[in-house]
Every structure is written in structure tokens, then in C-alpha cells.
Write an enzyme that holds these catalytic residues in place. Structure first.
Site, PDB file in Angstrom:
ATOM      1  CG  HIS A 157      23.475 -29.175 -36.493  1.00 23.52           C
ATOM      2  ND1 HIS A 157      23.340 -27.665 -36.839  1.00 23.52           N
ATOM      3  CD2 HIS A 157      23.011 -29.261 -37.613  1.00 23.52           C
ATOM      4  CE1 HIS A 157      23.456 -27.506 -37.625  1.00 23.52           C
ATOM      5  NE2 HIS A 157      23.090 -27.728 -38.753  1.00 23.52           N
ATOM      6  CB  CYS A 162      26.734 -27.438 -40.206  1.00 18.42           C
ATOM      7  SG  CYS A 162      25.786 -28.116 -41.672  1.00 18.42           S
ATOM      8  CD  GLU A 207      23.962 -26.731 -33.075  1.00 17.44           C
ATOM      9  OE1 GLU A 207      23.132 -25.905 -34.185  1.00 17.44           O
ATOM     10  OE2 GLU A 207      24.569 -27.272 -32.642  1.00 17.44           O
ATOM     11  CB  SER A 258       1.833  -7.126 -19.221  1.00 14.73           C
ATOM     12  OG  SER A 258       2.407  -8.186 -18.957  1.00 14.73           O
ATOM     13  N   GLY A 259       0.675  -8.182 -16.366  1.00 16.24           N
ATOM     14  CA  GLY A 259       0.248  -9.564 -15.061  1.00 16.24           C
ATOM     15  C   GLY A 259       0.802 -10.628 -15.350  1.00 16.24           C
ATOM     16  N   GLY A 260       1.922 -10.628 -16.997  1.00 16.10           N
ATOM     17  CA  GLY A 260       2.270 -12.002 -17.151  1.00 16.10           C
ATOM     18  C   GLY A 260       3.622 -12.017 -16.335  1.00 16.10           C
ATOM     19  CB  VAL A 261       6.168 -14.562 -16.571  1.00 11.16           C
ATOM     20  CG1 VAL A 261       7.598 -14.990 -15.775  1.00 11.16           C
ATOM     21  CG2 VAL A 261       5.263 -15.946 -16.341  1.00 11.16           C
ATOM     22  CG  ASP A 262       8.343 -11.887 -20.318  1.00 10.84           C
ATOM     23  OD1 ASP A 262       9.250 -12.731 -19.617  1.00 10.84           O
ATOM     24  OD2 ASP A 262       7.950 -12.655 -21.895  1.00 10.84           O
ATOM     25  CB  SER A 263       5.797  -7.126 -17.310  1.00  8.44           C
ATOM     26  OG  SER A 263       4.250  -7.572 -16.892  1.00  8.44           O
ATOM     27  CB  SER A 264       5.747 -10.517 -13.142  1.00  5.74           C
ATOM     28  OG  SER A 264       4.748 -10.285 -13.562  1.00  5.74           O
TER      29      SER A 264
END
Length: 509
Positions: A167, A79, A169, A221-227
């Protein structure tokens, strides 16, 4: 050396989508602002120029120096990127007679075009531009047209450079993925070997080299990323990773005990800290959402700093930063005004004089989950709904008290447990309950009540940028409402939030 495609961002709303599509094709890519082209080396296999809200005819239109790239690496202009290359080479770009936005169909494809190999005339594409190329420069060859756009795509002789005015994508371009694969595999020569397993293997090796025998501290934190970050670091440095899991009194019911046990069972070196009283004291009398966030953030920093300082000779602070956070902080429009301080533990690096390690900073959220699976992490951790850093503190409208937290924990527990029991949890991106500062009259048995209202919310989304409310079954909502009112003292009314984002946000505060 890891192969890479460089995406130069001109501010398009679709730039991250280009990157996600390439990652789906197992090719590593990075987004950089057009004004900050990184050093080029042998790992670079090709370059994509994104779209843009700008017009090449504007006085201050983005115009980077591409002289070191054109002819040296394969390039695809999308584009605005295509129009920029045409305009820079004495082609003619002019405002479209009518704004070209929405679906179109290819009416001509050059038979010898590598970019369009396997794509047939009639294929649907997605247009989104107010300008159009009306004359190609010398040496530019037309390779594709639509009924309304003659030069929908071109190829520059002897340069290995392509431009398209649609586009590929976006979902609405039927053969967009085929086109991108043609570019990255047949034109750029990428081997498509960037997988969750290869990422985990490379990361563990590089973390071992970078960290050596140094000690690292990480706030879980108990979340996905930090785990996932914690497991990845543990595989690299074992017991030299010290995890701290703080109970701020704003977690879900029994979450502190359950998650702490789960972390220990997967081999993490983790210490749980009960700091509920400190957080409740810090929040006393505060009703403003932003002030609550700051109070919670400051209390966390104080607790985390104290616990981390009890560990001798810590050199590094690990964070669960993921790629959208990185992109946001170096975007074309400049650094974000509100970086997620609860996620990036704002204030700690300066306070503690630690170096930062961010093992997930090149991954999107869905990729973090795939890497987690490659590491053998259970779905009970990986598929958890997003949960805000300030926790239930921003799901209690008004001031926060221990009693209000108890009430909301009970409501939330009934709602989330019900979703899991009825097989609805995995079809919901995020579910939550909000305690409202609204009381209403009710009748329970022969008694008149005057108690609180709670709002339930469930949304579907892919990245949290936009979200639609979930059409949960009426039977489920009815059953859940009855259970909450019957079992949670202090609640006599349940409502369901049917707002989408935008215009509403997912969280209420």
C-alpha cells in the site's frame, strides 16, 4: 476539461487515503464502487484498483469487467487489485504461508521501471494481505520484490498496467508518495493543476451557468462547510442566495449574535431566526438520544420550511455536503444506514419540492478549508472545531431544559475561551463539555453543596473516524476546573474524559 484519475473501490479501509494522497499531489480523482464504473471520457487519465478485504479465491470475490479500461488507460492495481489482474490472466494467487502484514523492505527493483523511478532498494513499504501472487501470467514482468514476496510488483507488457502487493498510500510506505507521483505524472501524464484556486474559479463559473438567475436558499450552521458553500455561491449568484441561520437555543454562548454579525460582515445575504422556544418545547421531557436528534431535526425542518417559504420563487436548496458523505452513501457495502440528517437537511427536498445544489460535494474537509482560504475567508470561521447539528442538545445527558443549556453554555465558554487564550485551540481537533445527570456532594466555603458534574473532552484527529484524547497540560486543566466551579452556579465537580475512539465515540450521545 478537468483531468481525472478514477479509483475503483473494492472495499479497502485505505481507499479514501488513496484519494487524499492524489489530491495532495494536486490531481483530481473520484472513488466509485467496482460494481458501478462511470462512463469513460477524455478527462480520464488513469485508473487505480484499490485493495479489498476479499480474497480473489473466494467464490463471490469482486470481479468487474475491465475490458474497456485495460490497454486504453494506464492502470495501477494495489494489493487486491494487483492479485485480481494476475488471477484473471491465468496467473497463480495462493494463501500466504504467513499473513503478510506490516513493514517490509524492497530487496529488488527493476532498473528500467518508470513506476519506481527515484526509489531505492531498501525502501520501506506496508504490506496488508493474506494471499500472494506465486506465479505471474505470460506477459507480466516482475519489477519489484521484498525478502518474503518475490512478485511484490509487476508490469504488463504493451498495456501500461502495473500491479503492486503493498500500500503506497499509507504513511508507513516511505516512498509511497513518490510512487503515486510517478504513476499519475510520468505514466498518466497528469498536469497537477487541480488547486484550491482553480476549484474555486471553476465552481463559480459552473454555478453561474447552472443556477442562472434562480433563487437559492441555504441553511447556515455556523460551521466550516456551510460557510464555505455560502461564500462560493455568493460569488456566483450574489443576492440570489438567501441564507437562513436558525438559533435553536442549543448553540454556544453568544454564538448566534457573533456568527450572524460575522456572516453579514463578509457580505452574505443572511436572515437570523430566533426559534429557541420552539426547540425547547419540542425537546420537553425527552431523554433518549435518538429521539432528541429526531425532535431537533423535525423542529429545524419546520422552522426552515416556514422561513424559506417566505422567500418568493426559490428554486434550489443548497447544502454543505462534502465528499466523505457522498462516498459513504454509495460505498461498496451499500448506502449508509444513518446519513447525517442534520447536515443534509433530511426531509426538506421532498417537503419543499426544490432542486439540490452541493458545491462542495467533491471535497474532503481539509480541502474545504483550503478552498475557503482561496476565497479569503478568515481563520476564525475556517478553523472552528466541528460542532454537531443537534448542538448542545446531545451534550446534555438526559432531558434538555433551558436552565441546563445555560449551565452548559457557561462551562463550554470557559473551556473553549481558555483553549484559545492559552494557544491550545488549534492543536485540538474538537473540544467539548458534557453535562452529566450526576450530582455529588461538595463544599463551597462553609456550605455543603449537592450539584452537577461536567465532563470536559478534547481529542486529536484528522477526519473524526478515529481520535485520541488530548494530553492537555495539567496546569490548564486545573485552572479551567477551578474557574468553572467558581463561576458556574450548579457545577461543583469537573472530570476529564481520557477515552479514545474507538472504542468510545467523540460525542457522548
Amino acid at each position: 476539461m478537468r483531468e481525472m484519475i478514477l479509483i475503483l473501490d473494492f472495499g479497502s479501509q485505505y481507499t479514501q487515503l488513496i484519494a487524499r494522497r492524489l489530491r495532495e499531489l494536486n490531481v483530481y480523482c473520484e472513488i466509485h464502487p467496482y460494481s458501478s464504473i462511470p462512463a469513460l471520457d477524455n478527462s480520464l487519465k488513469g485508473v487505480i484498483l484499490s485493495g479489498s478485504p476479499f480474497s480473489v479465491k473466494e467464490k463471490d470475490a469482486p470481479r468487474p469487467d475491465l475490458s474497456k479500461i485495460i490497454g486504453s488507460y494506464p492502470m495501477l492495481g494495489v494489493c487486491y487489485g494487483a492479485q485480481l489482474l494476475a488471477d484473471d490472466n491465468n496467473g497463480e494467487v495462493a494463501p500466504s504461508g504467513t499473513r503478510e502484514y506490516g513493514r517490509a523492505n524492497l530487496s529488488y527493483i527493476a532498473s528500467d521501471s518508470t513506476l519506481f523511478n527515484g526509489i531505492a532498494v531498501g525502501s520501506q513499504v506496508w504490506m496488508s494481505h493474506a494471499d500472494t501472487i506465486v506465479k505471474l501470467p505470460d506477459g507480466f514482468n516482475k519489477i519489484v520484490s521484498t525478502n518474503d514476496v518475490e512478485y511484490a510488483g509487476y508490469y504488463i507488457e504493451d498495456k501500461n498496467v502495473y500491479g503492486i502487493q503493498f500500500h503506497p498510500e499509507v504513511y508507513h510506505s516511505d516512498d509511497g508518495m513518490a510512487l503515486l507521483k510517478n504513476f499519475i505524472v510520468d505514466i498518466c501524464g497528469c498536469s497537477q493543476n487541480w488547486t484550491p484556486d482553480s476549484f474555486a474559479e471553476e465552481s463559480i463559473k459552473s454555478l453561474k451557468e447552472e443556477l442562472g438567475n434562480d433563487k437559492v436558499v441555504l441553511g447556515l450552521s455556523g460551521g466550516v462547510d456551510s460557510s464555505v458553500a455560502a461564500i462560493l455561491l455568493t460569488r456566483a449568484i450574489d443576492r440570489n442566495l438567501y441564507c437562513i441561520f436558525v438559533d435553536n437555543g442549543l448553540l454556544r454562548k453568544n454564538e448566534f449574535e457573533l456568527v450572524l454579525e460575522q456572516y453579514k460582515s463578509v457580505g452574505l445575504n443572511v436572515r437570523g431566526v430566533d426559534a429557541k422556544k420552539e426547540f425547547y418545547a419540542a425537546l420537553e421531557g425527552i431523554s433518549d438520544p435518538e429521539k432528541k436528534r429526531k425532535a431537533i431535526g423535525k423542529a429545524f425542518i419546520d422552522v426552515f420550511d416556514r422561513e424559506a417559504n417566505a422567500i418568493e420563487d426559490v428554486k434550489w436548496l443548497a447544502q454543505g455536503t462534502i465528499y466523505p458523505d457522498v462516498i459513504e452513501s454509495v460505498s461498496v457495502k451499500g448506502p449508509s444506514a444513518t446519513i447525517k440528517s442534520h447536515h443534509n437537511v433530511g426531509g426538506l427536498p421532498d417537503k419543499m419540492n426544490l432542486k439540490i445544489v452541493e458545491p462542495l460535494k467533491s471535497l474532503f474537509k481539509d480541502e474545504v478549508r483550503r478552498v475557503g482560504r482561496a476565497l479569503g475567508i478568515e481563520d476564525s470561521i475556517l478553523m472552528r472545531h466541528p460542532f454537531p447539528g443537534p448542538g448542545l442538545g446531545i451534550r446534555i445527558i438526559g432531558d434538555v431544559t433551558e436552565e441546563k443549556v445555560r449551565i452548559l453554555q457557561e462551562v463550554d465558554h470557559i473551556f473553549i475561551s481558555g483553549l484559545k487564550k492559552d494557544g491550545l485551540y488549534d492543536s485540538v481537533w474538537q473540544a467539548l463539555a458534557v453535562l452529566l445527570p450526576v450530582q455529588s456532594v461538595g463544599v463551597m466555603g462553609d456550605e455543603r453543596t449537592y450539584e452537577n458534574t461536567v465532563a470536559l473532552r478534547a481529542v486529536s484527529s484528522t477526519d473524526g473516524m478515529t481520535a485520541d484524547w488530548c494530553h492537555l497540560p495539567y496546569e490548564f486543566l486545573s485552572k479551567t476546573s477551578n474557574e468553572i466551579i467558581n463561576k458556574v452556579k450548579g457545577i461543583n465537580r469537573v472530570v476529564y474524559d481520557i477515552s479514545s475512539k474507538p472504542p468510545a465515540t467523540i460525542e457522548w450521545e
